[in-house]
Design an enzyme around this catalytic site. Structure first.
Site, PDB file in Angstrom:
ATOM      1  N   VAL A  15       0.876  -1.170   0.000  1.00 16.66           N
ATOM      2  CA  VAL A  15       0.000   0.000   0.000  1.00 16.66           C
ATOM      3  C   VAL A  15       0.915   1.221   0.000  1.00 16.66           C
ATOM      4  CG1 VAL A  15      -1.629   1.323   1.400  1.00 16.66           C
ATOM      5  CG2 VAL A  15      -2.035  -1.094   0.967  1.00 16.66           C
ATOM      6  N   GLY A  44       5.163  -5.553  -8.106  1.00 14.56           N
ATOM      7  CA  GLY A  44       4.493  -6.692  -8.730  1.00 14.56           C
ATOM      8  C   GLY A  44       3.031  -6.384  -9.012  1.00 14.56           C
ATOM      9  N   ALA A  45       2.334  -5.897  -8.000  1.00  9.30           N
ATOM     10  CA  ALA A  45       0.906  -5.594  -8.165  1.00  9.30           C
ATOM     11  C   ALA A  45       0.700  -4.535  -9.247  1.00  9.30           C
ATOM     12  CB  ALA A  45       0.327  -5.118  -6.834  1.00  9.30           C
ATOM     13  N   GLU A 226      12.939   9.882 -18.953  1.00  8.50           N
ATOM     14  CA  GLU A 226      12.579  10.826 -20.029  1.00  8.50           C
ATOM     15  C   GLU A 226      13.430  10.652 -21.275  1.00  8.50           C
ATOM     16  OE1 GLU A 226      13.495  14.217 -17.826  1.00  8.50           O
ATOM     17  OE2 GLU A 226      11.556  14.296 -16.788  1.00  8.50           O
ATOM     18  N   GLY A 228      13.843   7.661 -22.853  1.00 11.51           N
ATOM     19  CA  GLY A 228      13.456   6.457 -23.586  1.00 11.51           C
ATOM     20  C   GLY A 228      14.073   5.211 -22.983  1.00 11.51           C
ATOM     21  N   ASP A 255       6.785   0.421 -13.640  1.00 17.98           N
ATOM     22  CA  ASP A 255       5.907  -0.759 -13.570  1.00 17.98           C
ATOM     23  C   ASP A 255       4.909  -0.757 -14.733  1.00 17.98           C
ATOM     24  OD1 ASP A 255       7.201  -1.394 -11.202  1.00 17.98           O
ATOM     25  OD2 ASP A 255       5.791  -0.210 -10.017  1.00 17.98           O
ATOM     26  N   SER A 294      -3.003   5.702 -11.697  1.00 14.56           N
ATOM     27  CA  SER A 294      -2.577   6.608 -12.775  1.00 14.56           C
ATOM     28  C   SER A 294      -2.472   5.872 -14.116  1.00 14.56           C
ATOM     29  CB  SER A 294      -1.220   7.224 -12.434  1.00 14.56           C
ATOM     30  OG  SER A 294      -0.192   6.239 -12.503  1.00 14.56           O
TER      31      SER A 294
HETATM   32  O1  RIB Z   1       7.515   1.252  -8.522  1.00  9.43           O
HETATM   33  C1  RIB Z   1       6.654   1.925  -7.654  1.00  9.43           C
HETATM   34  C2  RIB Z   1       6.334   1.052  -6.493  1.00  9.43           C
HETATM   35  O2  RIB Z   1       7.519   0.841  -5.744  1.00  9.43           O
HETATM   36  C3  RIB Z   1       5.358   1.628  -5.512  1.00  9.43           C
HETATM   37  O3  RIB Z   1       4.041   1.274  -5.806  1.00  9.43           O
HETATM   38  C4  RIB Z   1       5.857   1.119  -4.176  1.00  9.43           C
HETATM   39  O4  RIB Z   1       4.950   0.320  -3.509  1.00  9.43           O
HETATM   40  C5  RIB Z   1       7.154   0.395  -4.469  1.00  9.43           C
HETATM   41  O5  RIB Z   1       6.963  -0.964  -4.565  1.00  9.43           O
END
Ligand code: RIB
Length: 312
Positions: A15, A44-45, A226, A228, A255, A294
């Site tokens: 979180v 991961g999430a 920024e 690339g 991510d 986002s």
């Molecule tokens: O890459 C961003 C993420 O890094 C965030 O969501 C935070 O939880 C960390 O894992």
């Protein structure tokens, strides 16, 4: 093109507690921040959610704590249509949390407390094998124990499943154990930490990527924010250009890049186009505050892609 891929993410769920600030307090000082945002995160999430929003079937293998955040995290996966049947709840440990500090330029500093993520063990991956062996790609990061990362990468190799490793946050890597993964995708600072080489310029990034290839990974993508990204394989190296956007918060952009890349590649887009698409998907995510919240839907992304790719 566009067969629906099945992406399995073996990784972290946190979180995110994000504070936006103009200045950082000195030791012993209390100052006011500008605003605060609470949201679901974890590398991961985030990658799983990006992949899902891009249209893939997605499953998550993870561990959360038996606290306020754990069951809410599982509900969040389910609400997004992500298979969470192998997200376990660990007793006596907190869920992963990440206090995040975002400066006026949208740059972030992240402190991760791994909590339950640190209990995701090779045995949990073995238990999820019936699901994992159906995946077109398995995506890994470094917010879970490295022995679990290695175990999963070796499983993917044995089964001939594409394996994408995002070595974040950076830690020393035992490349022999990583078993020649298909894609090794660090950002610049992770690449620097892992190899001990500078990665400030495109030339340095190339050198560093070559060094990583020599360690046995099949393809390297160094994301350069920024600027690339750089792709390196035994066929050579290639720079992929960035997209310009009005950025307010870059948290989770890496991510968004990894999760969307796994989908675009799995759909059969040529590798360079998959990277360009991922680059735009990541850039767009920086236009809104937060991590998962986002990320853009596939339909929104495609409209923007059509607008922008016409000039490429
Ligand atoms: O890459 C961003 C993420 O890094 C965030 O969501 C935070 O939880 C960390 O894992």
């Amino acid at each position: 093109m566009a067969s629906q891929s099945f992406i399995a993410v073996v990784g972290s769920a946190n979180v995110d507690l994000t504070t936006f600030h103009d200045a950082f307090p000195k030791p012993g000082e209390t100052i006011f921040g500008k605003s605060f945002d609470l949201g679901f995160g974890g590398k991961g999430a985030n990658q799983a959610v990006a992949a899902r929003l891009c249209g893939a079937n997605v499953a998550m293998v993870a561990k959360v704590g038996n606290d306020l955040f754990g069951p809410a995290t599982i509900k969040n996966f389910e609400a997004q249509g992500i298979d969470a049947s192998y997200v376990g709840i660990a007793e006596g440990v907190s869920s992963g949390v990440a206090p995040i500090f975002v400066d006026p330029e949208g740059q972030n500093r992240i402190l991760v407390v791994k909590g339950a993520n640190d209990l995701l063990a090779p045995g949990d991956v073995d238990a999820a094998e019936p699901l994992l062996r159906k995946a077109n790609a398995i995506v890994l990061q470094f917010e879970i124990p490295l022995r679990t990362v290695y175990h999963t990468a070796q499983f993917a190799k044995r089964k001939g499943i594409r394996c994408i490793v995002n070595p974040a946050p950076a830690q020393p890597v035992d490349f022999a154990q990583l078993g020649g993964v298909d894609y090794f995708m660090p950002n610049e600072s992770e690449a620097e930490t892992i190899t001990g080489m500078p990665v400030a310029t495109a030339g340095e990034a190339e050198e560093c990527a070559r060094c990583l290839l020599e360690k046995g990974v099949r393809r390297v993508v160094i994301t350069r924010g920024e600027r690339g990204c750089l792709l390196a394989s035994e066929e050579g190296t290639e720079l992929v250009p960035p997209f310009q956007v009005e950025s307010v918060d870059s948290t989770g952009a890496g991510d968004a890049f990894i999760g969307s890349f796994a989908v675009f590649l799995g759909e059969g887009h040529p590798e360079k186009e998959a990277l360009l698409r991922a680059s735009l998907y990541a850039a767009l995510s920086t236009m809104k505050v937060g991590t998962q919240k986002s990320f853009w839907s596939r339909a929104e992304f495609e409209k923007e892609w059509q607008k922008r790719c016409a000039r490429l």
